[in-house]
Design a protein around this motif. Structure first.
Motif, PDB file in Angstrom:
ATOM      1  N   ALA A 125       0.637  -1.386  -0.116  1.00 31.56           N
ATOM      2  CA  ALA A 125       0.028   0.075  -0.067  1.00 31.56           C
ATOM      3  C   ALA A 125       0.780   1.340  -0.160  1.00 31.56           C
ATOM      4  O   ALA A 125       0.697   2.068  -0.703  1.00 31.56           O
ATOM      5  CB  ALA A 125      -0.812  -0.096   1.083  1.00 31.56           C
ATOM      6  N   VAL A 126       1.963   1.349   1.094  1.00 35.63           N
ATOM      7  CA  VAL A 126       2.951   2.430   0.898  1.00 35.63           C
ATOM      8  C   VAL A 126       3.456   2.687  -0.306  1.00 35.63           C
ATOM      9  O   VAL A 126       3.417   3.733  -0.829  1.00 35.63           O
ATOM     10  CB  VAL A 126       3.739   2.302   2.054  1.00 35.63           C
ATOM     11  N   SER A 127       4.014   1.463  -1.027  1.00 36.53           N
ATOM     12  CA  SER A 127       4.917   1.909  -2.357  1.00 36.53           C
ATOM     13  C   SER A 127       4.019   2.164  -3.396  1.00 36.53           C
ATOM     14  O   SER A 127       4.536   2.676  -4.127  1.00 36.53           O
ATOM     15  CB  SER A 127       5.620   0.307  -2.447  1.00 36.53           C
ATOM     16  N   ALA A 128       2.691   1.593  -3.379  1.00 35.92           N
ATOM     17  CA  ALA A 128       2.086   2.006  -4.400  1.00 35.92           C
ATOM     18  C   ALA A 128       1.585   3.539  -4.202  1.00 35.92           C
ATOM     19  O   ALA A 128       1.656   4.143  -5.472  1.00 35.92           O
ATOM     20  CB  ALA A 128       0.512   1.252  -4.306  1.00 35.92           C
ATOM     21  N   VAL A 129       1.309   4.152  -3.182  1.00 34.28           N
ATOM     22  CA  VAL A 129       1.113   5.651  -3.037  1.00 34.28           C
ATOM     23  C   VAL A 129       2.235   6.361  -3.495  1.00 34.28           C
ATOM     24  O   VAL A 129       2.383   7.089  -4.313  1.00 34.28           O
ATOM     25  CB  VAL A 129       0.744   5.755  -1.519  1.00 34.28           C
ATOM     26  N   LEU A 130       3.574   5.996  -2.900  1.00 29.89           N
ATOM     27  CA  LEU A 130       4.619   6.562  -3.182  1.00 29.89           C
ATOM     28  C   LEU A 130       4.984   6.583  -4.626  1.00 29.89           C
ATOM     29  O   LEU A 130       5.420   7.631  -5.248  1.00 29.89           O
ATOM     30  CB  LEU A 130       6.088   6.090  -2.365  1.00 29.89           C
ATOM     31  N   LEU A 131       4.799   5.475  -5.096  1.00 29.57           N
ATOM     32  CA  LEU A 131       4.858   5.361  -6.735  1.00 29.57           C
ATOM     33  C   LEU A 131       4.099   6.233  -7.781  1.00 29.57           C
ATOM     34  O   LEU A 131       4.504   6.843  -8.493  1.00 29.57           O
ATOM     35  CB  LEU A 131       4.875   3.827  -7.310  1.00 29.57           C
ATOM     36  N   VAL A 132       2.769   6.324  -7.094  1.00 23.63           N
ATOM     37  CA  VAL A 132       1.789   7.220  -7.844  1.00 23.63           C
ATOM     38  C   VAL A 132       2.340   8.865  -7.707  1.00 23.63           C
ATOM     39  O   VAL A 132       2.338   9.350  -8.649  1.00 23.63           O
ATOM     40  CB  VAL A 132       0.286   6.997  -7.496  1.00 23.63           C
ATOM     41  N   ILE A 133       2.639   9.025  -6.348  1.00 23.76           N
ATOM     42  CA  ILE A 133       3.295  10.404  -6.389  1.00 23.76           C
ATOM     43  C   ILE A 133       4.319  10.890  -7.116  1.00 23.76           C
ATOM     44  O   ILE A 133       4.258  11.841  -7.835  1.00 23.76           O
ATOM     45  CB  ILE A 133       3.421  10.605  -4.687  1.00 23.76           C
ATOM     46  N   ILE A 134       5.486  10.061  -7.144  1.00 22.52           N
ATOM     47  CA  ILE A 134       6.572  10.095  -7.822  1.00 22.52           C
ATOM     48  C   ILE A 134       6.319  10.112  -9.468  1.00 22.52           C
ATOM     49  O   ILE A 134       6.737  11.251 -10.312  1.00 22.52           O
ATOM     50  CB  ILE A 134       7.795   9.308  -7.587  1.00 22.52           C
TER      51      ILE A 134
END
Length: 372
Positions: free
Chosen positions: A17-26
């Motif tokens: 979940a955290v990696s998906a959010v960070l990936l979307v932001i970047i």
């Protein structure tokens, strides 16, 4: 085994979940940047999604360690807050055993990061540079957008067209402004071309010409009244030949096998950086397990900000050491390993500090009881 599956699932779900959010932001930030370049004509709009695809492994190799770090903090912090860790501790779950269980999913993440950093990310960087090389070889007709002023040749030429045919061969309402430079690069004023229409003409020798029809040419210097005006029926403008290059020079685009044994300092620093990313996973796991331990009264987010600052310090020092290694300011034998060693000691200190403090407090209490 039940406890292992439960803890591993909590960590991996939170990590995802955290990696998906960070990936979307970047990726959103990068996409906006590339979209602006496409709007200005520096990139072909049709290659935007391809660029994002080949850049994704490079993003993931940095996102996954941070995602694991935050995943452990959030997942275990919730277990401490809901007293589940207290129950596990009562059944014999020590910090070292918890660390050993956590290292198993961390090893899986480290293997994925190693695959990304040693193989996929260099391949993606290679494809990205080839795409940029092809973009540099595009002519004005390949990137021209109707109704938009477009700067070309490092801003020395500005082109505008009201209309552009679907095959990008015919233009309507053409405006071209170009700086005139002498052989010694001195400014000799500007030339402005306006035409009712134009089309592209490709000669047998490969040269491309923009043929303008029914227009005017204005030569002179801004602020002066000595402009020369020429009316023409047909006017040809030579377009620069595409310079297609398949050469890849970036170190991050070189295959890992080409970096091994390479005496170049930048190549050596790049190799150590790629190896450092999987090592980063194990060290941040060692730091995250003790940092996730919170008092239910304090809340699960009490140590989150200091933990993130510690992680950012780790990554910042690692990047700075990489730059120093590239410049020859650090010995190759020392390289980036001292950074991992430093934070490994910090992680061990965090792991053993709390049990040691409790042990000392217990001894102090026993002495006070004995004295009483």
């Amino acid at each position: 085994m039940i406890v292992f599956r439960y803890l591993s699932r909590e960590v991996l779900v939170t990590l995802s979940a955290v990696s998906a959010v960070l990936l979307v932001i970047i990726m959103s930030g990068r996409f906006v940047k590339y979209l602006a370049q496409a709007a200005s004509g520096a990139l072909d709009p049709g290659s935007l999604f391809l660029i994002m695809g080949v850049r994704m492994p490079g993003f993931l190799q940095l996102i996954l360690p941070l995602g694991l770090f935050l995943g452990i903090l959030l997942a275990y912090g919730r277990l401490y807050l809901e007293s589940e860790m207290t129950v596990l501790s009562a059944t014999g779950m020590s910090q070292r055993r918890l660390l050993g269980i956590t290292m198993i999913p961390a090893t899986l993440v480290a293997l994925v990061v190693a695959w990304l950093s040693l193989s996929l990310a260099p391949q993606g960087a290679n494809q990205f540079q080839l795409i940029l090389n092809k973009q540099d070889a595009l002519t004005e007709f390949d990137t021209l957008v109707p109704g938009r002023f477009q700067a070309l040749n490092d801003g020395t030429r500005v082109t505008y067209t009201e209309q552009l045919s679907d095959d990008r061969a015919n233009l309507g309402g053409v405006f071209i402004s170009e700086k005139r430079l002498s052989q010694d690069k001195k400014d000799r004023g500007i030339s402005v071309l306006v035409a009712e229409k134009g089309h592209q003409d490709i000669r047998p020798d490969g040269n491309r010409y923009l043929i303008l029809e029914n227009g005017y040419r204005y030569d002179g210097n801004p602020g002066q009244a000595d402009y020369r005006v020429i009316k023409y029926d047909t006017y040809g403008v030579l377009l620069a030949k595409p310079d297609v290059s398949d050469e890849v020079t970036d170190r991050d685009a070189m295959p890992t096998r080409d970096l091994i044994g390479n005496p170049d300092l930048r190549a050596h620093a790049e190799l150590q950086w790629r190896i450092s990313l999987p090592l980063l996973v194990f060290v941040v796991t060692l730091m995250a397990v003790p940092l996730s331990r919170v008092n239910p009264r304090q809340g699960r987010f009490l140590k989150l900000l200091p933990a993130i600052l510690l992680y950012m310090a780790y990554l910042t020092i690692l990047i700075a050491a990489r730059g120093s290694l590239e410049k020859g300011k650090l010995p190759q034998a020392l390289g980036l390993w001292w950074v991992h060693g430093l934070f490994l000691l910090i992680g061990l200190g965090l792991l053993y500090w709390e049990p040691l403090r409790l042990k000392l407090a217990s001894r102090r209490s026993m002495k006070e009881v004995a004295r009483g």
